[in-house]
Design a protein around this motif. Structure first.
Motif, mmCIF file in Angstrom:
data_model
loop_
_atom_site.group_PDB
_atom_site.id
_atom_site.type_symbol
_atom_site.label_atom_id
_atom_site.label_comp_id
_atom_site.label_asym_id
_atom_site.label_seq_id
_atom_site.Cartn_x
_atom_site.Cartn_y
_atom_site.Cartn_z
ATOM 1 N N ALA A 93 -45.392 -33.276 42.071
ATOM 2 C CA ALA A 93 -45.180 -32.187 40.286
ATOM 3 C C ALA A 93 -44.751 -30.893 41.494
ATOM 4 C CB ALA A 93 -47.309 -31.398 40.764
ATOM 5 N N GLN A 94 -44.265 -30.692 42.199
ATOM 6 C CA GLN A 94 -43.449 -29.165 43.145
ATOM 7 C C GLN A 94 -42.253 -28.974 42.697
ATOM 8 O OE1 GLN A 94 -43.974 -26.197 43.670
ATOM 9 N NE2 GLN A 94 -41.492 -26.007 42.926
ATOM 10 N N ILE A 95 -41.721 -30.596 42.400
ATOM 11 C CA ILE A 95 -39.908 -31.011 41.625
ATOM 12 C C ILE A 95 -40.297 -31.201 40.597
ATOM 13 C CG2 ILE A 95 -38.870 -33.074 40.998
ATOM 14 C CD1 ILE A 95 -39.635 -34.538 44.573
ATOM 15 N N ALA A 96 -40.947 -31.173 39.718
ATOM 16 C CA ALA A 96 -41.566 -31.097 38.103
ATOM 17 C C ALA A 96 -41.485 -29.761 37.715
ATOM 18 C CB ALA A 96 -42.278 -32.781 37.550
ATOM 19 N N ARG A 97 -41.780 -29.085 37.917
ATOM 20 C CA ARG A 97 -41.520 -28.191 37.851
ATOM 21 C C ARG A 97 -40.713 -27.068 38.236
ATOM 22 N NH1 ARG A 97 -45.572 -23.105 37.954
ATOM 23 N NH2 ARG A 97 -47.017 -24.926 38.005
ATOM 24 N N THR A 98 -39.893 -26.982 38.619
ATOM 25 C CA THR A 98 -38.403 -27.278 39.593
ATOM 26 C C THR A 98 -37.519 -27.201 38.560
ATOM 27 O OG1 THR A 98 -39.162 -26.432 41.491
ATOM 28 C CG2 THR A 98 -37.064 -26.765 41.380
ATOM 29 N N VAL A 99 -37.850 -28.619 37.981
ATOM 30 C CA VAL A 99 -36.480 -29.127 37.029
ATOM 31 C C VAL A 99 -37.246 -28.752 35.489
ATOM 32 C CG1 VAL A 99 -36.215 -31.240 35.883
ATOM 33 C CG2 VAL A 99 -36.017 -31.835 37.636
ATOM 34 N N ALA A 100 -38.775 -28.322 34.847
ATOM 35 C CA ALA A 100 -38.535 -27.852 34.214
ATOM 36 C C ALA A 100 -38.311 -26.363 34.256
ATOM 37 C CB ALA A 100 -40.103 -28.282 33.581
ATOM 38 N N GLU A 101 -38.846 -25.513 34.745
ATOM 39 C CA GLU A 101 -38.721 -24.142 35.038
ATOM 40 C C GLU A 101 -36.731 -23.907 34.759
ATOM 41 O OE1 GLU A 101 -41.279 -23.052 37.716
ATOM 42 O OE2 GLU A 101 -42.732 -22.463 36.619
ATOM 43 N N GLY A 102 -36.429 -25.309 35.825
ATOM 44 C CA GLY A 102 -34.362 -24.627 36.304
ATOM 45 C C GLY A 102 -34.034 -25.312 35.192
ATOM 46 N N LEU A 103 -34.609 -25.983 33.896
ATOM 47 C CA LEU A 103 -33.802 -26.791 32.933
ATOM 48 C C LEU A 103 -34.054 -25.634 31.425
ATOM 49 C CD1 LEU A 103 -33.294 -30.648 33.313
ATOM 50 C CD2 LEU A 103 -31.512 -28.637 34.176
ATOM 51 N N GLY A 104 -35.153 -25.499 31.612
ATOM 52 C CA GLY A 104 -36.093 -24.376 30.694
ATOM 53 C C GLY A 104 -36.068 -25.326 29.987
ATOM 54 N N VAL A 105 -37.103 -26.074 30.382
ATOM 55 C CA VAL A 105 -37.175 -26.925 28.744
ATOM 56 C C VAL A 105 -38.288 -26.988 28.447
ATOM 57 C CG1 VAL A 105 -38.545 -30.155 29.399
ATOM 58 C CG2 VAL A 105 -36.608 -29.271 30.921
ATOM 59 N N THR A 106 -38.671 -26.811 27.175
ATOM 60 C CA THR A 106 -39.491 -27.136 26.026
ATOM 61 C C THR A 106 -40.780 -28.266 26.209
ATOM 62 O OG1 THR A 106 -39.699 -24.973 25.491
ATOM 63 C CG2 THR A 106 -40.649 -25.352 24.488
ATOM 64 N N GLY A 107 -41.949 -28.920 26.213
ATOM 65 C CA GLY A 107 -42.289 -29.822 25.388
ATOM 66 C C GLY A 107 -43.138 -30.753 27.157
ATOM 67 N N VAL A 108 -42.813 -32.248 26.375
ATOM 68 C CA VAL A 108 -43.281 -33.414 27.460
ATOM 69 C C VAL A 108 -41.951 -33.509 28.626
ATOM 70 C CG1 VAL A 108 -43.597 -34.759 28.386
ATOM 71 C CG2 VAL A 108 -45.204 -33.559 27.099
ATOM 72 N N LEU A 109 -41.747 -33.390 29.811
ATOM 73 C CA LEU A 109 -40.427 -33.571 30.442
ATOM 74 C C LEU A 109 -41.726 -34.577 31.823
ATOM 75 C CD1 LEU A 109 -38.314 -33.285 32.225
ATOM 76 C CD2 LEU A 109 -39.759 -31.775 33.154
ATOM 77 N N ALA A 110 -40.870 -36.005 31.951
ATOM 78 C CA ALA A 110 -41.326 -37.128 33.031
ATOM 79 C C ALA A 110 -40.186 -37.056 33.466
ATOM 80 C CB ALA A 110 -41.127 -38.279 31.338
ATOM 81 N N VAL A 111 -40.430 -37.098 34.858
ATOM 82 C CA VAL A 111 -39.594 -37.337 36.055
ATOM 83 C C VAL A 111 -39.639 -38.522 36.734
ATOM 84 C CG1 VAL A 111 -38.205 -36.201 38.182
ATOM 85 C CG2 VAL A 111 -39.148 -34.968 36.292
ATOM 86 N N GLU A 112 -39.161 -39.428 36.610
ATOM 87 C CA GLU A 112 -38.829 -40.742 37.673
ATOM 88 C C GLU A 112 -38.641 -40.263 38.610
ATOM 89 O OE1 GLU A 112 -38.762 -44.219 34.387
ATOM 90 O OE2 GLU A 112 -37.408 -43.086 33.257
#
Lengths: 375, 375
Positions: A227-246
């Motif tokens: 969850a922490q990895i995905a949060r960092t990606v979403a916030e770092g890249l400024g993602v809006t919507g669903v983000l899937a991190v494989e």
């Protein structure tokens, strides 16, 4: 009524329809042809690579979002320059479109990844092979999906054709992983971010075959780190919507980022029937900057099994009499696509208190729709 | 792809869309106008009282079913005579269309009902009033819904206008009931029949306001009797599809049949989010004679609260920012209708392990969409 426009008429756009109907949102879809999976919501026929087609469509909606990552950046940036709301924004989507840029950017954030290198010429790959056991993965930076654009190689000769195209490639170490995980989160412009439980994704031939939610034995450290990895990606890249991190869970218990997708994702289909808020409803909420729904699981276990290929003759619905009679509690999702070897034509979701039993139910139901089982 | 045709474009047709999308069924709707609640699935505009309109529509589908009970018998019988599959069949639907015929038929089955009488002239009502405490309910046999076509009267003078129409009326005793229940079942042509848990229905001004599933303290005798009554009705009348049996639970603990509906019903909306198979999916399965899905509840309690009227200005969606932020786990269903006093414009479903808490969540969410609460 808020209107969401989806570029692309595949099953991901299709599966936004139930959420849009429930919430009273208007859904419009730009598809290549009238007969695509999301046909019921298709309002425009056109190409996602034509500025004119995309622009004419975008002007009829409140926000533009996506069924796939293939809309060129030039077009997206033109929309933005005309004041059209595009979510995820092109600046974020870029990193789901270009795997090499993704690696470079995530490296800046210090996120855990496989060893990787930019490959522009044969010598680059030779050096990377020498450092990584003589056998590595090479990916085209753009355009790959479901195992396409990916090769496992042990010499530069095996990617001669790709090198000849003059586009930089991405090389990655062949990770020794114990299993694959996927962490889905959703984020909206206000900054609110929610995470579903991390799941295990079982791949066959580079394609997602089954998903178990939550990933067995993930409670605690694995769930927290994912969850922490995905949060960092979403916030770092400024993602809006669903983000899937494989993610790869390595044999030495590290989590390494494999791929990103900025849209509802196959590893989140279980949420349709076994989470309080499905990834499709959440994506619509997020791109409209509405408060996000609860991501709690509704059952101890959920199992999704893809229907790949489907029957050689007839349609999935031909198998309903036997499948439904045998599995009255399994939920079937039929994308309305013509069966074809290897094609994702549907999936089933099962849920329950016991993992083994839930896996058996889901596999048994899915088997009715595969050629080997004629019901 | 099997094609289901629905006559009527209201919210019941609308709520069949998610189920049709999931199962890959084609849904076609005949509506009076293009802007009705089920707009997304509307394929024909026409009147359900025009043989030509209904026939042209019916010829494009595999089975005809209904959003409401108002299609005239003559039209339905003409469809059947032309080999068109109509479900429920006209012979069954008749008893949901005509309350007097319903009472006569259910009396043949010996089913428990309020005292009732056929009223053709003032003297009939005078006699019934004398036998039933001087105050009774009178209903028009046809055309009533949501409290319309129903009067509580103590003299024949109060129904003079109805008697003048020359159509027989139905008089019923004013039942002293403790509460109202509803038992939903689904039946398909093969004879398979399934029952959801019996629910409590809380009415205000003759309109369903809230539903609690299952009905508190119904386990055992009440649940068994309710299910047995609905089974007898469904089998006796040969109902195909969803059947809702509205019941009075009297102060002396009898269950008496109040009304019947042969379609998805307001008291079954909780199944969308809190039963394994929703009434909408089940209705589609049943009219196609596909095996029925599990009717198990997914949570200890589910509570549905109708959104009646809605905001005086703007749309339900205007309230989403506050409603969603406050209630991230409540599921909102917005029928896409223009708010108007008393109109059913949506509902919310909540579910959970504690009844009181679940009622509070559902009411709190619904309140955001009512005028008195501006969020």
């Amino acid at each position: 009524m808020p209107t969401v426009g989806v570029i692309g008429g595949g099953q991901l756009a299709r599966m936004m329809i139930p959420a849009a109907v429930n919430l009273g949102l208007e859904l419009r879809v730009l598809a290549e042809t009238a007969g695509e999976s999301a046909a019921m919501a298709v309002t425009s026929i056109g190409s996602h690579t034509s500025l004119d087609d995309v622009l004419a469509f975008a002007e009829t909606v409140d926000v533009v979002t996506f069924d796939h990552e293939h809309v060129p950046q030039e077009i997206l940036r033109e929309l933005v320059s005309r004041g059209i709301r595009v979510r995820p924004a092109p600046d974020a989507l870029l990193y789901a479109q270009d795997k090499l840029l993704m690696r470079e950017k995530l490296a800046e954030f210090g996120l855990p990844m496989p060893e990787w290198a930019r490959i522009e010429k044969a010598a680059d790959l030779d050096a990377f092979l020498a450092d990584n056991g003589g056998r590595v993965v090479v990916k085209t930076a753009r355009g790959g999906y479901d195992g396409k654009g990916v090769r496992v190689v042990s010499s530069a000769a095996e990617i001669e054709d790709w090198l000849a195209l003059g586009e930089p490639l991405l090389a990655e170490e062949l990770v020794e992983f114990q299993r694959e995980l996927a962490q889905l989160v959703a984020r909206r412009d206000s900054g609110e971010l929610v995470a579903w439980p991390v799941v295990e994704s079982i791949q066959r031939d580079g394609v997602c075959a089954e998903v178990i939610a939550p990933a067995p034995d993930s409670e605690g450290r694995v769930a927290d780190v994912a969850a922490q990895i995905a949060r960092t990606v979403a916030e770092g890249l400024g993602v809006t919507g669903v983000l899937a991190v494989e993610l790869f869970q390595t044999t030495d218990q590290r989590l390494l980022i494999n791929e990103l997708a900025m849209r509802p994702h196959n590893t989140g289909h279980w949420t349709q029937d076994a989470a309080v808020t499905s990834q499709f409803e959440q994506h619509l909420r997020a791109v409209l900057d509405l408060p996000l729904g609860s991501t709690d699981a509704r059952d101890t276990w959920a199992v999704m099994v893809n229907i790949l290929g489907g029957p050689a003759e007839g349609s999935l619905a031909d198998r309903y009499p036997h499948a439904f009679a045998d599995q009255p509690a399994v939920k079937v999702h039929n994308y309305g696509k013509t069966p074809r070897p290897g094609r994702k034509v549907g999936h089933v979701n099962a849920y329950g208190p016991d993992l083994t039993e839930t896996v058996v139910l889901a596999r048994a139901a899915a088997a009715y729709f595969q050629e080997q089982n004629l019901g």
